[in-house]
Every structure is written in structure tokens, then in C-alpha cells.
Design a protein around this motif. Structure first.
Motif, PDB file in Angstrom:
ATOM      1  N   VAL A  56      41.284  45.272  32.059  1.00 23.67           N
ATOM      2  CA  VAL A  56      40.960  44.282  31.044  1.00 23.67           C
ATOM      3  C   VAL A  56      39.717  43.492  31.439  1.00 23.67           C
ATOM      4  O   VAL A  56      38.846  43.225  30.612  1.00 23.67           O
ATOM      5  N   LYS A  57      39.618  43.135  32.697  1.00 24.49           N
ATOM      6  CA  LYS A  57      38.467  42.371  33.168  1.00 24.49           C
ATOM      7  C   LYS A  57      37.172  43.182  33.059  1.00 24.49           C
ATOM      8  O   LYS A  57      36.128  42.652  32.755  1.00 24.49           O
ATOM      9  N   ARG A  58      37.273  44.481  33.255  1.00 27.22           N
ATOM     10  CA  ARG A  58      36.091  45.342  33.197  1.00 27.22           C
ATOM     11  C   ARG A  58      35.598  45.542  31.765  1.00 27.22           C
ATOM     12  O   ARG A  58      34.404  45.669  31.536  1.00 27.22           O
ATOM     13  N   THR A  59      36.506  45.555  30.791  1.00 28.82           N
ATOM     14  CA  THR A  59      36.118  45.814  29.406  1.00 28.82           C
ATOM     15  C   THR A  59      35.552  44.567  28.713  1.00 28.82           C
ATOM     16  O   THR A  59      35.055  44.679  27.615  1.00 28.82           O
ATOM     17  N   ARG A  60      35.645  43.422  29.328  1.00 24.66           N
ATOM     18  CA  ARG A  60      35.103  42.197  28.708  1.00 24.66           C
ATOM     19  C   ARG A  60      33.628  42.156  28.778  1.00 24.66           C
ATOM     20  O   ARG A  60      32.874  42.531  29.477  1.00 24.66           O
TER      21      ARG A  60
END
Length: 60
Positions: A56-60
Motif C-alpha cells: 500500500v505504501k509503495r502504490t501511493r
């Protein structure tokens, strides 16, 4: 006067902790029942949560 540069972080620390947690979960699942099963479920649930958090952190 400027602040000194922070010390570089060890790039192998996080993978080493993940490997140690995986090993703990696998060994506790193989050793016995009861408390050992709970430990293995908690460890693997935490690892899955860590994976989802990183994704999730990478897709932001």
C-alpha cells in the motif's frame, strides 16, 4: 555549524528480521500444538500485514 550526516542504515537489517520471523513461525508450527500454533499464526499474520503495508505504501 551544520549537523553531521546521519549514519547509513544497514540495508540487510529488515530482510534479516523478516527471515528470522519466518524461521520462528515455521519452527513453532513444526514443534507442537497449542501455544506453538498460536505463535506461528501470529508471526505469519504479522508478516502478511507487513507485506500489505509495504504494498500500500509503495502504490501511493
Amino acid at each position: 555549524m551544520s549537523k553531521p550526516a546521519p549514519a547509513p542504515r544497514n540495508p540487510f537489517a529488515a530482510p534479516a528480521w523478516i527471515a528470522a520471523a519466518s524461521l520462528l513461525g515455521l519452527v513453532s508450527a513444526l514443534i507442537g500444538d497449542g501455544v506453538f500454533d498460536v505463535i506461528s499464526w501470529l508471526v505469519f499474520s504479522a508478516l502478511v500485514a507487513l507485506l500489505i503495508r509495504a504494498w500500500v505504501k509503495r502504490t501511493r
